[in-house]
Design an enzyme around this catalytic site. Sequence first.
Site, PDB file in Angstrom:
ATOM      1  CD  GLU A 152       7.311   6.850   2.796  1.00 10.23           C
ATOM      2  OE1 GLU A 152       6.760   5.786   3.127  1.00 10.23           O
ATOM      3  OE2 GLU A 152       7.199   7.334   1.666  1.00 10.23           O
ATOM      4  CD  GLU A 200       4.942   6.233  -9.190  1.00 10.25           C
ATOM      5  OE1 GLU A 200       3.769   6.519  -8.825  1.00 10.25           O
ATOM      6  OE2 GLU A 200       5.924   6.930  -8.877  1.00 10.25           O
ATOM      7  CE  LYS A 235      -4.187   5.396   3.706  1.00 10.23           C
ATOM      8  NZ  LYS A 235      -3.295   5.724   4.814  1.00 10.23           N
ATOM      9  CE  LYS A 286       3.692  10.806  -4.151  1.00  7.39           C
ATOM     10  NZ  LYS A 286       2.537  10.459  -3.323  1.00  7.39           N
ATOM     11  CG  HIS A 305      32.001 -12.865  -0.641  1.00  5.90           C
ATOM     12  ND1 HIS A 305      33.149 -13.593  -0.780  1.00  5.90           N
ATOM     13  CD2 HIS A 305      31.221 -13.538   0.243  1.00  5.90           C
ATOM     14  CE1 HIS A 305      33.054 -14.689  -0.034  1.00  5.90           C
ATOM     15  NE2 HIS A 305      31.894 -14.675   0.595  1.00  5.90           N
ATOM     16  N   GLY A 325       0.469   3.548   4.676  1.00  9.42           N
ATOM     17  CA  GLY A 325       0.923   2.685   3.576  1.00  9.42           C
ATOM     18  C   GLY A 325       2.004   1.705   4.010  1.00  9.42           C
ATOM     19  NE  ARG A 326       6.280   5.396   7.095  1.00 10.91           N
ATOM     20  CZ  ARG A 326       5.611   6.484   6.748  1.00 10.91           C
ATOM     21  NH1 ARG A 326       4.998   6.544   5.598  1.00 10.91           N
ATOM     22  NH2 ARG A 326       5.524   7.528   7.569  1.00 10.91           N
TER      23      ARG A 326
HETATM   24  C1  G6Q Z   1       3.801   4.714   2.687  1.00  9.21           C
HETATM   25  C2  G6Q Z   1       3.722   5.780   1.709  1.00  9.21           C
HETATM   26  C3  G6Q Z   1       3.862   5.330   0.282  1.00  9.21           C
HETATM   27  C4  G6Q Z   1       2.597   4.737  -0.327  1.00  9.21           C
HETATM   28  C5  G6Q Z   1       2.759   4.698  -1.837  1.00  9.21           C
HETATM   29  C6  G6Q Z   1       1.591   4.062  -2.531  1.00  9.21           C
HETATM   30  O1  G6Q Z   1       3.670   4.853   3.870  1.00  9.21           O
HETATM   31  O2  G6Q Z   1       2.613   6.533   1.938  1.00  9.21           O
HETATM   32  O3  G6Q Z   1       4.912   4.431   0.094  1.00  9.21           O
HETATM   33  O4  G6Q Z   1       2.359   3.471   0.195  1.00  9.21           O
HETATM   34  O5  G6Q Z   1       2.966   6.002  -2.313  1.00  9.21           O
HETATM   35  O6  G6Q Z   1       0.422   4.753  -2.258  1.00  9.21           O
HETATM   36  P1  G6Q Z   1      -0.976   4.167  -2.646  1.00  9.21           P
HETATM   37  O7  G6Q Z   1      -1.175   2.900  -1.887  1.00  9.21           O
HETATM   38  O8  G6Q Z   1      -1.981   5.215  -2.299  1.00  9.21           O
HETATM   39  O9  G6Q Z   1      -0.931   3.885  -4.118  1.00  9.21           O
END
Ligand code: G6Q
Length: 551
Positions: free
Chosen positions: A354, A213, A207, A513, A385, A268-269
């Site tokens: 989250e 990462e 986003k 972070k 199990h 994001g989620r």
């Molecule tokens: C979700 C969070 C988080 C996000 C990641 C990736 O609601 O905000 O999980 O999706 O940190 O972020 P980017 O899509 O900006 O790389």
Amino acid sequence: MREGAEVRSAWAALEAHHREIEGLHLRELFARDPNRFAELSVEACGIFMDFSKGRLTRGTLDLLGRLADAVDLRGWVERMFAGHPVNGTEGRAALHVALRNRGSEPIVVQGQDVMPEVNEVLARMARLSEAVRHGDWKGYTGKAIRSVVNIGIGGSDLGPAMVATALAAYGRPDLTGHFVSNLDGTDLAETLARVDPETTLFVIESKTFTTQETLTNARSARAWLVSRLGDERAVARHFVAVSTSAERVREFGIDLENMFGFWDWVGGRYSVWSAIGLPVAILVGMDRFERLLAGAHAMDEHFRTAPWTENLPAILGLLRVWYANLFGAPTHAVLPYDYALRLLPAYLQQLEMESNGKRVTRDGLPVTRPTSAVVWGAPGNNGQHAFYQLLHQGTRLVPADFIVAIEAQHELPGHQEGVLANALAQTEALMRGRSEEEARAELAAAGLAGEVLDAAVPHRVLPGNQPTTTLVYQRLTPEVLGALVALYEHEVFVQSVVWGINAFDQWGVELGKQLARVIQPELLPGAQVSGHDASTAGLIALVRRRRPLAR
Ligand code: G6Q
């Protein structure tokens, strides 16, 4: 905002009611009411929900409905659907419902109908996914694409990975999906070892396009591709991006022709319904992706219109509140008896924890009750199990969702009856347990007697009375999956409204972070290290001493 009188009285009524029924065993509740199953089950959008094995009565449901009204759940639902800035700390709407608004209704954010843009991105996704699937999109050396590698993390990974895995039965053997998220290069290296650069399409999903990462993995993937194909120009045929930042995508070196946008009002989620779902559309086809959206839209309409006591997301969310706040249950298990949903527990962990792992209300005041339970789980049958022992004989109350497909997605005979029998047997065992008399009788029937029998009995007793909710659907079609995920999104929202918190921000993840940005350069030989506690400073020194010199 402090709790008003109506809210306080709704909580007081629930607390009084809880005192009345907390001592009742589920066996007793079933014995008292022959209609319990019919009264405490509902069905909508292809999902049948049985919550009669919960520690509640019909009266509980009415009192939870009263709490929902007292906190103005209806108003908050309307505000979310209407694009109001319900994510207050970021001044944003939370409009994942617009992404799957399959009706013709406009949805307006800051005076602008967002639906034309949403539909335009969907049309571009359809063009790209069809081109890849038909072999019209060629790699740099002229070969058709055979592997799609998604690079993203958190919301830009868990959603598409979970959905693509869940819908794998709709995939094709000549087109495989891979999901790389971890900063540890092992994740990418293992994936690169399995794919051919000439036939691989990388989808870089971020986003913000600033995530360490994702950018690290994307740069390494790019370098790998260029070194294998021997030409920078290959990038244009092997990299596409999904992001809200055109500028950063361009800086990274991906042509804007190959970029798919989305908007800051998509969390994001909550983003799998946006172009973040692109790998899914490529792997299973845009028509299936649209069916996923349609299933979610049906659940949105149900959530918006059904009365609370017949409303799946409202009941599921209010039950979470009931167990977390009245029974004090610290965790909640999610147990899918559908192997295709094996990534759902991890997906829901993010969605729930989250969103609702918060300690202040929308106004910044401390919350007065515990918020999100710790959500965890694994495919049901494997869990039996492993950790189910604790559910049956441990000392903690662990409410659980059982998610059950009636029909399998494969043709192998003799499996599905076993899966179904195990799912139902576990909810029955967790509900009824095994009493001392039953344990004694079973041991006696097995030939034990006297002191040996007496000594064995306590180990064979299961208290039961563990609450479960069973969600049953016919088959995991895209529509059912869409409805199921939307059901969970909304039950999370319901809880957040009851607690008065913002489900759409995640400020807690920032501190780690920031500190990583400080520590990374400090790991280099000769760098100054300061400002840390003794443990962190000691670990930095240890890593520096023992790290092989950079190659
Ligand atoms: C979700 C969070 C988080 C996000 C990641 C990736 O609601 O905000 O999980 O999706 O940190 O972020 P980017 O899509 O900006 O790389």
